[in-house]
Design a protein around this motif. Structure first.
Motif, short mmCIF file in Angstrom:
data_model
loop_
_atom_site.label_atom_id
_atom_site.label_comp_id
_atom_site.label_asym_id
_atom_site.label_seq_id
_atom_site.Cartn_x
_atom_site.Cartn_y
_atom_site.Cartn_z
N GLY A 92 0.81 -1.21 0.00
CA GLY A 92 0.00 0.00 0.00
C GLY A 92 0.84 1.27 0.00
O GLY A 92 0.58 2.20 -0.76
N LEU A 93 1.87 1.29 0.83
CA LEU A 93 2.71 2.49 0.93
C LEU A 93 3.50 2.75 -0.34
O LEU A 93 3.51 3.87 -0.87
N LEU A 94 4.16 1.71 -0.85
CA LEU A 94 5.00 1.90 -2.03
C LEU A 94 4.17 2.18 -3.28
O LEU A 94 4.58 2.94 -4.15
N THR A 95 2.99 1.58 -3.35
CA THR A 95 2.11 1.86 -4.49
C THR A 95 1.61 3.30 -4.44
O THR A 95 1.50 3.96 -5.48
N VAL A 153 11.27 1.47 -6.63
CA VAL A 153 10.25 2.47 -6.96
C VAL A 153 10.85 3.56 -7.84
O VAL A 153 10.31 3.89 -8.91
N TYR A 154 11.98 4.12 -7.43
CA TYR A 154 12.60 5.19 -8.21
C TYR A 154 13.08 4.69 -9.57
O TYR A 154 12.88 5.35 -10.60
N GLY A 155 13.75 3.53 -9.57
CA GLY A 155 14.30 3.00 -10.81
C GLY A 155 13.21 2.68 -11.83
O GLY A 155 13.36 2.95 -13.02
N GLU A 156 12.10 2.13 -11.36
CA GLU A 156 11.00 1.80 -12.26
C GLU A 156 10.43 3.07 -12.88
O GLU A 156 10.11 3.10 -14.08
N LEU A 157 10.31 4.12 -12.08
CA LEU A 157 9.78 5.38 -12.59
C LEU A 157 10.71 6.00 -13.62
O LEU A 157 10.28 6.50 -14.66
N PHE A 199 4.47 -2.69 -12.64
CA PHE A 199 4.96 -2.25 -11.33
C PHE A 199 4.44 -3.13 -10.21
O PHE A 199 5.20 -3.62 -9.38
N THR A 200 3.12 -3.31 -10.14
CA THR A 200 2.53 -4.05 -9.02
C THR A 200 2.99 -5.50 -9.02
O THR A 200 3.34 -6.05 -7.96
N GLU A 201 3.00 -6.11 -10.20
CA GLU A 201 3.42 -7.51 -10.29
C GLU A 201 4.87 -7.67 -9.86
O GLU A 201 5.21 -8.60 -9.10
N ASN A 202 5.73 -6.79 -10.32
CA ASN A 202 7.14 -6.90 -9.96
C ASN A 202 7.39 -6.54 -8.50
O ASN A 202 8.30 -7.09 -7.87
N LEU A 203 6.58 -5.64 -7.95
CA LEU A 203 6.70 -5.35 -6.52
C LEU A 203 6.40 -6.59 -5.70
O LEU A 203 7.09 -6.88 -4.71
N GLN A 204 5.39 -7.36 -6.11
CA GLN A 204 5.08 -8.60 -5.39
C GLN A 204 6.20 -9.62 -5.52
O GLN A 204 6.49 -10.35 -4.57
N ARG A 205 6.82 -9.68 -6.68
CA ARG A 205 7.98 -10.57 -6.84
C ARG A 205 9.10 -10.17 -5.88
O ARG A 205 9.74 -11.02 -5.25
#
Length: 216
Positions: A92-95, A153-157, A199-205
């Motif tokens: 929740g926070l990172l999203t 988070v930063y790198g993905e953006l 993003f969400t899928e890779n965050l879960q990984r």
């Protein structure tokens, strides 16, 4: 007040109208449309219809202005209510942070390259660390994982914002001969048109490794 020729440019009209809020709003508008490099004291003064020196009565310099802009971005994060489950809390926070910076993608560079930050982000940082503590991480491991999550988070953006289908790198990869680089050619055939959707899928990984791995 509308500017000349109906361009909608805010103009200073009368002593005392110019204030810090107007300056920051004008700077944000420029950054969101043209990038942070376009934000100069002269440019913002032009947007507001005043002289550059007038700005210095409200903000010390450009760095101070960028910090004010980062305050607005941090204040706009739609922070979710606390969750007892570490994965839910971290997701929740990172999203929420990612969603805010996806709108103000200009903010990533001063955060990463210039080391600037808004104190308004401190409650989010504290909650991320608290969630990692509840997951069983302590000491240097907790700090290392904390940094890794923000780096993602930063790198993905940075990657998705600057990703262009017509870039030299993209053309080079797509044009690589399949007989010499078969894995690359196969990957390109399944490439997503919108990498930000991952993003969400890779965050879960990433959280799978963080919350379930042995390296505590």
């Amino acid at each position: 007040v509308a500017g000349p020729a109906g361009r909608g440019r805010p103009m200073r009209k009368g002593r005392g109208l110019l204030d810090r809020q107007a300056i920051v709003a004008a700077a944000l508008a420029v950054a969101r449309t043209e990038g942070l490099s376009a934000v100069t004291m002269r440019r913002i003064a032009d947007e507001l219809g005043c002289g550059p020196m007038s700005l210095y009565r409200h903000v010390a310099d450009r760095d101070a202005l960028v910090l004010e802009m980062l305050d607005v971005v941090a204040a706009g994060i739609d922070v979710p209510p606390p969750a007892s489950d570490p994965r839910e809390e971290l997701t929740g926070l990172l999203t929420a942070v990612h969603a805010a910076l996806a709108v103000d993608h200009w903010a990533v560079l001063p955060l990463v390259a210039e080391g600037l930050a808004s104190p308004r982000i401190l409650p989010v940082i504290d909650r991320v660390l608290s969630a990692l503590t509840r997951s069983g991480l302590t000491g240097q491991s907790r700090l290392a994982v904390h940094r890794m999550l923000w780096q993602y988070v930063y790198g993905e953006l940075l990657w998705t914002h600057h990703d262009r289908p017509d870039s030299y790198g993209k053309r080079m990869v797509r044009g690589a001969p399949a007989d010499s680089f078969p894995a690359l050619a196969d990957a390109m055939r399944s490439e997503s048109a919108h990498p930000a959707e991952n993003f969400t899928e890779n965050l879960q990984r990433l959280l799978d490794g963080v919350l379930g791995g042995p390296n505590r």
